[in-house]
Scaffold this motif. Structure first.
Motif, PDB file in Angstrom:
ATOM      1  N   ALA A 354       0.916  -1.340   0.050  1.00  0.00           N
ATOM      2  CA  ALA A 354       0.043  -0.051  -0.180  1.00  0.00           C
ATOM      3  C   ALA A 354       0.771   1.300   0.218  1.00  0.00           C
ATOM      4  O   ALA A 354       0.614   2.233  -0.676  1.00  0.00           O
ATOM      5  N   PRO A 355       1.807   1.451   0.710  1.00  0.00           N
ATOM      6  CA  PRO A 355       2.735   2.384   0.824  1.00  0.00           C
ATOM      7  C   PRO A 355       3.318   2.905  -0.724  1.00  0.00           C
ATOM      8  O   PRO A 355       3.487   4.108  -0.910  1.00  0.00           O
ATOM      9  N   MET A 356       3.625   2.055  -1.642  1.00  0.00           N
ATOM     10  CA  MET A 356       3.871   2.132  -2.964  1.00  0.00           C
ATOM     11  C   MET A 356       3.145   3.178  -3.680  1.00  0.00           C
ATOM     12  O   MET A 356       3.469   3.959  -4.196  1.00  0.00           O
ATOM     13  N   TRP A 357       1.728   2.729  -3.587  1.00  0.00           N
ATOM     14  CA  TRP A 357       0.976   3.797  -4.329  1.00  0.00           C
ATOM     15  C   TRP A 357       0.386   5.151  -3.463  1.00  0.00           C
ATOM     16  O   TRP A 357      -0.020   5.898  -4.014  1.00  0.00           O
ATOM     17  N   HIS A 358       0.553   4.650  -2.401  1.00  0.00           N
ATOM     18  CA  HIS A 358       0.253   5.985  -1.293  1.00  0.00           C
ATOM     19  C   HIS A 358       0.971   7.228  -1.374  1.00  0.00           C
ATOM     20  O   HIS A 358       0.700   8.357  -1.421  1.00  0.00           O
ATOM     21  N   GLN A 359       2.496   6.732  -1.797  1.00  0.00           N
ATOM     22  CA  GLN A 359       3.531   7.721  -2.111  1.00  0.00           C
ATOM     23  C   GLN A 359       3.007   8.701  -3.269  1.00  0.00           C
ATOM     24  O   GLN A 359       3.222   9.843  -3.512  1.00  0.00           O
ATOM     25  N   THR A 360       2.648   7.812  -4.534  1.00  0.00           N
ATOM     26  CA  THR A 360       2.252   8.548  -5.853  1.00  0.00           C
ATOM     27  C   THR A 360       1.008   9.568  -5.324  1.00  0.00           C
ATOM     28  O   THR A 360       0.929  10.532  -5.883  1.00  0.00           O
ATOM     29  N   MET A 361       0.092   8.785  -4.681  1.00  0.00           N
ATOM     30  CA  MET A 361      -1.120   9.547  -4.250  1.00  0.00           C
ATOM     31  C   MET A 361      -0.762  11.196  -3.700  1.00  0.00           C
ATOM     32  O   MET A 361      -1.282  12.103  -3.835  1.00  0.00           O
ATOM     33  N   LEU A 362       0.021  11.144  -2.580  1.00  0.00           N
ATOM     34  CA  LEU A 362       0.599  11.981  -2.103  1.00  0.00           C
ATOM     35  C   LEU A 362       1.352  13.229  -2.775  1.00  0.00           C
ATOM     36  O   LEU A 362       1.181  14.220  -2.776  1.00  0.00           O
ATOM     37  N   THR A 363       1.882  12.617  -3.798  1.00  0.00           N
ATOM     38  CA  THR A 363       2.695  13.515  -4.744  1.00  0.00           C
ATOM     39  C   THR A 363       1.798  14.142  -5.508  1.00  0.00           C
ATOM     40  O   THR A 363       1.867  15.199  -5.910  1.00  0.00           O
ATOM     41  N   LEU A 364       0.514  13.544  -5.825  1.00  0.00           N
ATOM     42  CA  LEU A 364      -0.607  14.311  -6.621  1.00  0.00           C
ATOM     43  C   LEU A 364      -1.427  14.997  -5.859  1.00  0.00           C
ATOM     44  O   LEU A 364      -2.653  15.632  -6.117  1.00  0.00           O
ATOM     45  N   GLY A 365      -1.146  15.267  -4.499  1.00  0.00           N
ATOM     46  CA  GLY A 365      -1.999  15.854  -3.572  1.00  0.00           C
ATOM     47  C   GLY A 365      -3.255  15.407  -3.192  1.00  0.00           C
ATOM     48  O   GLY A 365      -4.055  16.106  -2.544  1.00  0.00           O
ATOM     49  N   VAL A 366      -3.280  13.944  -3.336  1.00  0.00           N
ATOM     50  CA  VAL A 366      -4.503  13.253  -2.717  1.00  0.00           C
ATOM     51  C   VAL A 366      -3.983  12.685  -1.390  1.00  0.00           C
ATOM     52  O   VAL A 366      -3.091  11.974  -1.549  1.00  0.00           O
ATOM     53  N   THR A 367      -4.767  12.952  -0.355  1.00  0.00           N
ATOM     54  CA  THR A 367      -4.774  11.941   0.910  1.00  0.00           C
ATOM     55  C   THR A 367      -4.901  10.749   0.851  1.00  0.00           C
ATOM     56  O   THR A 367      -6.393  10.449   0.297  1.00  0.00           O
ATOM     57  N   PRO A 368      -4.326   9.598   0.852  1.00  0.00           N
ATOM     58  CA  PRO A 368      -4.711   8.155   0.649  1.00  0.00           C
ATOM     59  C   PRO A 368      -5.827   8.134   1.937  1.00  0.00           C
ATOM     60  O   PRO A 368      -5.632   8.400   3.038  1.00  0.00           O
TER      61      PRO A 368
END
Length: 400
Positions: A354-368
């Protein structure tokens, strides 16, 4: 102590016909099923966050749309001048049954730029301010009011700006990537230059909007700065903000096409993305549940064969006075241990990936989304399978 010894003796008697290959096949099938269920549940939660972030936020209401005239070839457009809305057009739009309310954007009539320091680097860019009435906000950002005696300019940026910074500007300049909370702590300077003078004011980022495609400031600040520094002439409003009635998107789009109006925020992209997320995660979750069901069938067949092979031993034990529940308990411990191992493996994969795609979401400004609900759903599936297996075991032993 005697009970423990009895359990050991029972295990020695009943384990003889246990097939390691069948237990391993069951464990692998259950592990795969629970892993897919866990990942599908987690991806559903995060996918819905992304879908909602694509079309809504906690600043503006769900029916929020921004309206502008479609680009047309004319002498005005060749001069870089945008055609605005007339009062008649605004009144006609406000009278539509699918419009709750609408108002023109207040635009800045002066030149402006903002700058911010990032360690040894300095970021500066020219900007254009717009403002809308406060009653169009779903919730006002903290400190959104403006006081001319102690001017500080709160600014709302489009969420795309943060994504462009993190994905393009920051890596090229060797700057750190920033989250929304981090960038809202960075002080900025706002430089204003107009026909009546110039000034440098304190500024700050008050929030990000996924639906607003402009740089927004308080209406009170923009009216004050236009009057204090800007030009006297106010052009016709080039953009309108409107709130629509839910379920009337088709009527609104037809009206906009007929009248040459572009609308942002009313397209079906968000609903389509939501449908895709639900469909993909639904298929994945269904596949995971199917694997879990297959594992349950494998275990049921294995237990049935195992009880059949140990039928004589089980009957002898029952004639010696051992209750069926105690005999079934030996196999239940095996089922619980295997299910727990498969569940632990599935949750480990979930928490590791899960942290793998969570990091991408944070980069895009979306809180996982939290992965806790996905873990609970996975535990619930494993618990139901365990209870079903244990109940079937009791029935098998009693019928032996």
């Amino acid at each position: 102590m005697k009970r423990d010894i009895r359990h050991r003796l029972l295990w020695k008697v009943l384990k003889a016909n246990i097939s390691i290959s069948q237990i391993a096949g069951y464990a692998l099938a259950l592990f795969a099923g629970l892993t897919v269920v866990a990942l599908a549940a987690a991806l559903y939660g995060d996918g819905m966050r992304v879908a909602r972030a694509n079309g809504s936020d906690n600043i503006f209401p769900a029916g929020f749309v921004v309206l502008s005239k479609q680009s047309q070839s004319s002498p005005l457009s060749l001069l870089g001048e945008r055609q605005g809305f007339t009062e008649e057009e605004i009144d006609a739009l406000a009278g539509q049954p699918w419009i709750k309310r609408c108002a023109p954007f207040e635009s800045s009539r002066f030149d402006a730029s903002v700058s911010a320091d990032f360690g040894a680097s300095r970021f500066s860019t020219a900007i254009f301010f717009e403002a809308v009435p406060d009653d169009f906000f779903d919730s006002l950002p903290k400190g959104w009011d403006f006081n001319p005696s102690s001017p500080e300019v709160p600014i709302i940026l489009p969420a795309d700006y943060l994504a462009m910074y993190n994905l393009g500007f920051a890596p090229a300049r060797g700057l750190p990537r920033l989250s929304e909370k981090m960038i809202m702590r960075i002080p900025v300077s706002v430089f204003i230059s107009g026909e009546k003078g110039m000034a440098t004011l304190r500024g700050r980022i008050a929030g990000f909007s996924n639906r607003l495609n402009t740089i927004a400031v308080p209406l009170g600040f923009l009216k004050w700065s236009n009057q204090t520094y800007g030009s006297e002439s106010a052009p016709a409003p080039s953009r309108l903000i409107a709130e629509t009635v839910g379920g009337k998107e088709a009527d609104a789009e037809a009206y906009f096409r007929k009248n040459g109006i572009d609308a942002s925020g009313i397209s079906g992209e968000t609903s389509r993305l939501t449908t895709i997320v639900r469909g993909v995660t639904g298929v994945a979750g269904g596949a995971g549940c199917a694997l879990c069901l297959l594992a349950f069938l494998i275990m049921s067949i294995s237990l049935r064969l195992l009880v059949q092979k140990n039928k004589d031993a089980i009957n002898d034990l029952r004639r010696l006075g051992l209750p069926a529940g105690e005999i079934a308990g030996i196999y239940r411990r095996l089922v619980v241990a295997v299910n727990a191992a498969a569940l632990l493996g599935g949750l480990t994969v979930l928490y590791a990936t899960a942290p793998m795609w969570h990091q991408t979401m944070l980069t895009l400004g979306v809180t996982p989304a939290s992965i806790f609900p996905a873990a609970i759903a996975t535990i619930a599936v494993a618990a139901m399978l365990t209870v079903a297996s244990c109940l079937s075991l009791g029935a098998l032993i009693r019928r032996a």
